[in-house]
Motif scaffolding. Structure first.
Motif, PDB file in Angstrom:
ATOM      1  N   GLU A 243       0.906  -1.227   0.067  1.00  0.00           N
ATOM      2  CA  GLU A 243      -0.078  -0.136   0.174  1.00  0.00           C
ATOM      3  C   GLU A 243       0.769   1.107  -0.042  1.00  0.00           C
TER       4      GLU A 243
ATOM      5  N   TYR B  64       0.265   4.398  -7.296  1.00  0.00           N
ATOM      6  CA  TYR B  64       1.397   3.246  -7.011  1.00  0.00           C
ATOM      7  C   TYR B  64       2.527   2.968  -7.710  1.00  0.00           C
TER       8      TYR B  64
ATOM      9  N   MET C  45       1.563  -3.467  -7.093  1.00  0.00           N
ATOM     10  CA  MET C  45       0.161  -3.228  -6.399  1.00  0.00           C
ATOM     11  C   MET C  45      -0.596  -4.136  -6.502  1.00  0.00           C
TER      12      MET C  45
ATOM     13  N   TYR D 261      -7.520   1.749  -9.372  1.00  0.00           N
ATOM     14  CA  TYR D 261      -6.150   1.911  -9.070  1.00  0.00           C
ATOM     15  C   TYR D 261      -5.408   2.505 -10.067  1.00  0.00           C
TER      16      TYR D 261
ATOM     17  N   MET E 253      -1.249   3.766 -11.468  1.00  0.00           N
ATOM     18  CA  MET E 253       0.263   3.427 -11.255  1.00  0.00           C
ATOM     19  C   MET E 253       0.910   4.331 -12.532  1.00  0.00           C
TER      20      MET E 253
END
Length: 485
Positions: free
Chosen positions: A245, A275, A422, A451, A453
């Motif tokens: 995390e 992430y 992640m 999510y 990245m």
């Protein structure tokens, strides 16, 4: 106009156009010349979107901070503006640090941190104070009442060294500023001040604290209401890793909850914003159509990988629309990018173990959407900027529910962090991975932005193949566009 500001403006105009456009990202903000970091003053002014940023035009490394300036009407095409501020006053002689902006009665109000040093008892002390500048979208003047907030106005024991990055807003005729600070226990916190006239400010309270867990200083805080929730975003320094995390060092954090009647944030959820290897100091604005839009700096303080031959360093992320769903912050590229899509490619197909797909698609300025219907494998890999022994890999492991970004073989010749992972949701039909690439930037959004990245690569631009591989079978729909700006 001061000589320092005039010098910076002339230097930018003389040097920026020497950087070949073929070297720059096409639809991301990049440094005009020299160094940029945190986005500042991300705001609407007279119907256009203005972005300021921490700026040292004279070198591709951090130096005395100015405020650079660009504007846009669609978040994709950007117009370079004159340098807005230079460190030319006693209270900001060591730098005009990060801050924010709002439009009030036709004026563009900038609030920023001024930094100065003084000798105290034969020791050099650094002070950070909050200041105001007012302008018309092109030229800005610092007000005579500066600094308007100093650390002397904080509760006893709070740091005067770490007191910066004000986020200003107005509500019910009162100005508020959220500022990063450290309390008497050297714990990171964000504090609130208020004012009726921008000149006289009063301390309200501490909104939230690190509690010795989420880093030692919360840089670039931002507080806003979204989808019935209160959202605090910040960029903690000196974090210690927590699983996948939060990673070590400087990171990003979102706290979702409610601000109570005593101006305390009651937390419901805490999670990382991005992430990837290169994302920091995000800031948001409310667009003219009501969307909450965030932009961040795509670079890591601890992993400087700008090529030595470049005369510029620093890229901002694609502006992202935010939503809160099920106590989580979602982020997705602004829809305006779709107006620049060309050369549509779409194919429903299976990726089979042992086969190569390197002739299927290519590109370094692309919008690539993968809708995965079946993943009977332990690993599915996407190789970007692939060729001549170089590539960057995005690996999806459905059984482990992990996505890994790896730029080890992207052509780097520095011993820097190259891999980040992640954790995502269990596999489901129509799982979506969207990859937005702009020469050096790779921004990935999973499942509609649940999510994100974001990372950089500096692979030679003539290396643009894309390949897919798996140790089993993956059924998916590939949708790919070239982005032409």
């Amino acid at each position: 106009m001061s000589e320092l500001l005039k010098k910076a403006q002339i230097y930018q105009e003389e040097r920026a156009d020497r950087v070949p456009n073929t070297q720059r990202p096409s639809f991301h903000v990049s440094s005009p010349i020299g160094w940029i970091n945190d986005p500042n003053g991300w705001s609407v002014y007279q119907g256009e979107y203005h972005l300021f940023f921490q700026y040292h035009p004279y070198n591709t490394h951090w130096g005395p901070m100015h405020w650079g300036h660009m504007k846009t009407s669609d978040f994709i095409k950007w117009e370079r503006m004159p340098v807005a501020m230079a460190p030319d006053m006693e209270y900001d002689k060591n730098g005009c640090f990060s801050g924010s902006a709002i439009e009030i009665n036709g004026e563009h109000i900038l609030m920023y941190t001024g930094v100065y040093e003084e000798e105290v008892n034969d020791k050099k002390e650094v002070y950070q104070v909050q200041c105001i500048a007012v302008g018309d979208g092109k030229e800005y003047r610092k007000i005579e009442h500066n600094p308007v907030i100093t650390a002397k106005m904080l509760p006893e024991g709070c740091s005067f060294h770490d007191f910066r990055d004000p986020k200003i807003w107005m509500k019910d005729g009162i100005y508020y500023a959220l500022i990063a600070s450290k309390d008497k226990d050297n714990d990171g916190q964000v504090v609130i001040f208020k004012s009726k006239d921008l000149k006289k400010w009063d301390y309200v309270n501490s909104l939230d604290q690190s509690e010795q867990r989420y880093g030692a200083m919360w840089e670039c805080p931002d507080l806003f209401e979204l989808d019935g929730q209160d959202v605090l975003i910040a960029s903690p320094q000196f974090m210690e890793a927590e699983g996948l995390e939060f990673h070590n060092g400087n990171g990003t954090m979102c706290i979702i909850g409610k601000v109570d009647t005593s101006n305390k944030l009651i937390r419901d959820k805490v999670h990382a914003i991005d992430y990837g290897l290169d994302y920091y100091a995000p800031q948001t604005l409310e667009a003219t159509d009501g969307r909450r839009i965030m932009i961040g700096w795509m670079q890591s303080w601890d992993n400087y990988i700008t090529p030595e031959e470049f005369e510029w360093s620093g890229i901002m992320s694609i502006p992202r629309v935010l939503n809160v769903k099920n106590n989580r912050l979602y982020q997705y590229p602004v829809i305006e990018i779709e107006a620049y899509r060309n050369n549509k490619f779409i194919k429903d197909m299976s990726i089979i173990a042992g086969e190569s797909y390197i002739q299927l698609i290519k590109g370094r300025e692309i919008d690539l959407i993968l809708k995965i219907n079946k993943a009977e494998c332990s690993c599915f890999e996407i190789k970007l900027a692939c060729g001549n022994g170089r590539f960057t890999t995005i690996s999806y492991e459905p059984m482990k529910e992990i996505i890994t970004f790896d730029r080890t073989y992207s052509g780097l010749r520095k011993d820097v962090q190259c891999i980040r992972k992640m954790k995502i949701d269990p596999f489901h039909e129509d799982m979506e991975i969207r990859i937005l690439m702009d020469k050096y930037t790779i921004e990935m959004f999973v499942d509609g932005g649940k999510y994100a990245m974001s990372s950089l690569i500096y692979t030679d631009l003539d290396i643009d193949n894309i390949d897919f591989s798996t140790d089993g079978q993956v059924d998916l729909v590939i949708e790919k566009y070239d982005i032409c700006v």
